[in-house]
Design a protein around this motif. Sequence first.
Motif, PDB file in Angstrom:
ATOM      1  N   ARG A 165       0.824  -1.204   0.000  1.00 59.58           N
ATOM      2  CA  ARG A 165       0.000   0.000   0.000  1.00 59.58           C
ATOM      3  C   ARG A 165       0.858   1.253   0.000  1.00 59.58           C
ATOM      4  O   ARG A 165       0.512   2.268  -0.604  1.00 59.58           O
ATOM      5  CB  ARG A 165      -0.924  -0.004   1.225  1.00 59.58           C
ATOM      6  CG  ARG A 165      -2.210  -0.789   0.995  1.00 59.58           C
ATOM      7  CD  ARG A 165      -2.916  -1.019   2.300  1.00 59.58           C
ATOM      8  NE  ARG A 165      -3.327   0.219   2.950  1.00 59.58           N
ATOM      9  CZ  ARG A 165      -4.514   0.794   2.767  1.00 59.58           C
ATOM     10  NH1 ARG A 165      -5.390   0.264   1.956  1.00 59.58           N
ATOM     11  NH2 ARG A 165      -4.828   1.903   3.407  1.00 59.58           N
ATOM     12  N   LYS A 208       0.268   4.089  -2.539  1.00 64.68           N
ATOM     13  CA  LYS A 208      -0.335   5.354  -2.125  1.00 64.68           C
ATOM     14  C   LYS A 208       0.677   6.490  -2.044  1.00 64.68           C
ATOM     15  O   LYS A 208       0.313   7.646  -2.218  1.00 64.68           O
ATOM     16  CB  LYS A 208      -1.003   5.180  -0.753  1.00 64.68           C
ATOM     17  CG  LYS A 208      -2.131   4.173  -0.783  1.00 64.68           C
ATOM     18  CD  LYS A 208      -3.386   4.739  -0.191  1.00 64.68           C
ATOM     19  CE  LYS A 208      -4.538   3.836  -0.536  1.00 64.68           C
ATOM     20  NZ  LYS A 208      -5.777   4.199   0.107  1.00 64.68           N
ATOM     21  N   GLN A 216      -1.073   7.137   5.225  1.00 62.73           N
ATOM     22  CA  GLN A 216      -2.198   6.655   4.418  1.00 62.73           C
ATOM     23  C   GLN A 216      -2.093   5.165   4.159  1.00 62.73           C
ATOM     24  O   GLN A 216      -3.069   4.532   3.771  1.00 62.73           O
ATOM     25  CB  GLN A 216      -2.246   7.375   3.058  1.00 62.73           C
ATOM     26  CG  GLN A 216      -2.438   8.860   3.129  1.00 62.73           C
ATOM     27  CD  GLN A 216      -1.090   9.582   3.055  1.00 62.73           C
ATOM     28  OE1 GLN A 216      -0.218   9.349   3.890  1.00 62.73           O
ATOM     29  NE2 GLN A 216      -0.922  10.449   2.075  1.00 62.73           N
TER      30      GLN A 216
END
Lengths: 275, 293
Positions: B100, B104, B123
Amino acid sequence: MSCWDIIADYGLRSIGIGERLLPRSDFTLCHQFTLIGSGLIWNIYFGVLALAFGFVLATALALAKAQANPWLRKPADWFIYIFRGSPLFIQFFLAYEALVLLPRAGFDIFGITVQTAWTTKAWAGALFVLFLNTAAYSAEIFYGALRSVPKGDLEAADAYGLTGWRKFRRVVWPTMLRLAWPAYTNEAIFLFHATTLVFFSGFPAFQQRGDALYYAKFFADKTFNPFIPYPIAAFYFIVLTLALIGLFGVVNRRLNRHLPGARRARLKVRPQIIR
Amino acid sequence: MFDTCADPAALEGLSWFLCYLTSGKHMMFYWSFLIVLALLAVTAPVALGLGFAGALAARARAAPLRWVGKGYTAMVRGVPDIVFFLFVPVALDQGLEWLRHKWKCPDWDAPIRQGNDFLVCAQAKLPLSSSPQIWHDIYGFTLAVVAFAVVFGAFAANVLHGAMAAVPRAQLETAEAYGMTPRQVTRRILIPQMWAYALPGLSNLWMILIKATPLLFLLGVTDIVYWARELGATKSAIYDYPHPDWRVWYFLVLLAFYLGMTSLSERLFRHVSARLARGQATMAGEAMRKARA
């Protein structure tokens, strides 16, 4: 600081010899290998002693279970049922909480004070649980083997006039062991793996003296990197398992030495997961 | 729960116990038994599926696939399962966060591992630090389920691989003689026949799975072991229901629960194995045929 210094400082840390404090920072590979290997001493201690004591109790339990007399059979049945039917993890907790409830000051029996504090320590309490647990599992294995001792062997023993203890010692017991040995090897491997549960189950690690997995978790928690300590612990256990298989293989050969080559049961190198 | 429980200090004897055993915390204790059952219900089919895939892969003709299958089945031999239970959730969590993070925050240039820290951008955290507690619980439970499924999948792959090898060779050869393709032989002959050979191993595995469920406690899930320790611990007079150290009784209840579960399963498997032995060319099947004749 060279690796030899680290081994000298931490090699026997798990039994309280050497450096008192665990390393705080700069965890090198050498630190991890040394401390996790040092913890393995506890796994071997628990495994070897529980297996040795458990073997004797298991033989007695298997014989009791094979008796027609319900006064002998029923207690053995129940013992095996309870220890095989419940998780070892719960047994550890239960034993620890029960041992904690013993009076701190000890019992007074005929003027002699029996100390109880030591029973809550892992080296005694956890060993006791492991001993009972492996005795139950091994007893089931031995019972199965006892029931498959060939009828002809027993008749031959009768024909030679062997009875009672001598018949058991010379015919029944060696055959039972021979038949049970592959499964018993498997149980021994399981037992050594189960020793990793001790310090996660209520029994405190006194002064951070723990087993291999205890130190592996220590490093994983400190460095936030599980990819080094756990494979090291896995490596040590694979070596331990292979050593066990080798050792039990030697015994297996001795138990089968009277048989013609083709009928000898070879010990499989791949441990089954049957328990 | 009941109106009479409003003032616990005034209660005595049986009504004290009734109120004590229906307190809010105890309801959560009873609820956690369902967590154990949920773990069993989810893990068993997933592990069986993984094991099935692993066993088929270990028999595959393509070498890379076969290596994957063999590696997976060999994984649990020699290494204690607890090592995997501790390793898999952490490794999976970090792996997911790293993926991720890549996705991100592509313009983040600091390294992920700084000394003894594992740092990803805010995030990329799983679950996000702003999400409610329930998501953290669900995420933790999911990781635990995956860890159990991976380990027991490897166990199941061992059992199923052995069962596939135990199907009589002559049966497969007959199918080949009828002109079936390898795929048809696997689907029509091998898989239907294999279950009778796999059942003893699988039933044993189910027992091991039941007995491994308290290890959820090690993975930080608030399961029955957690509540037994929490509720049983000495409660001083500042609590509504003060009592001495009762942990031993709580663990006795857990012991009884597990004994009940294992003996119930044992009885169930005896029925299933009798059903599967019907019509099989094995000792059990032959005994059944003779009994009926």
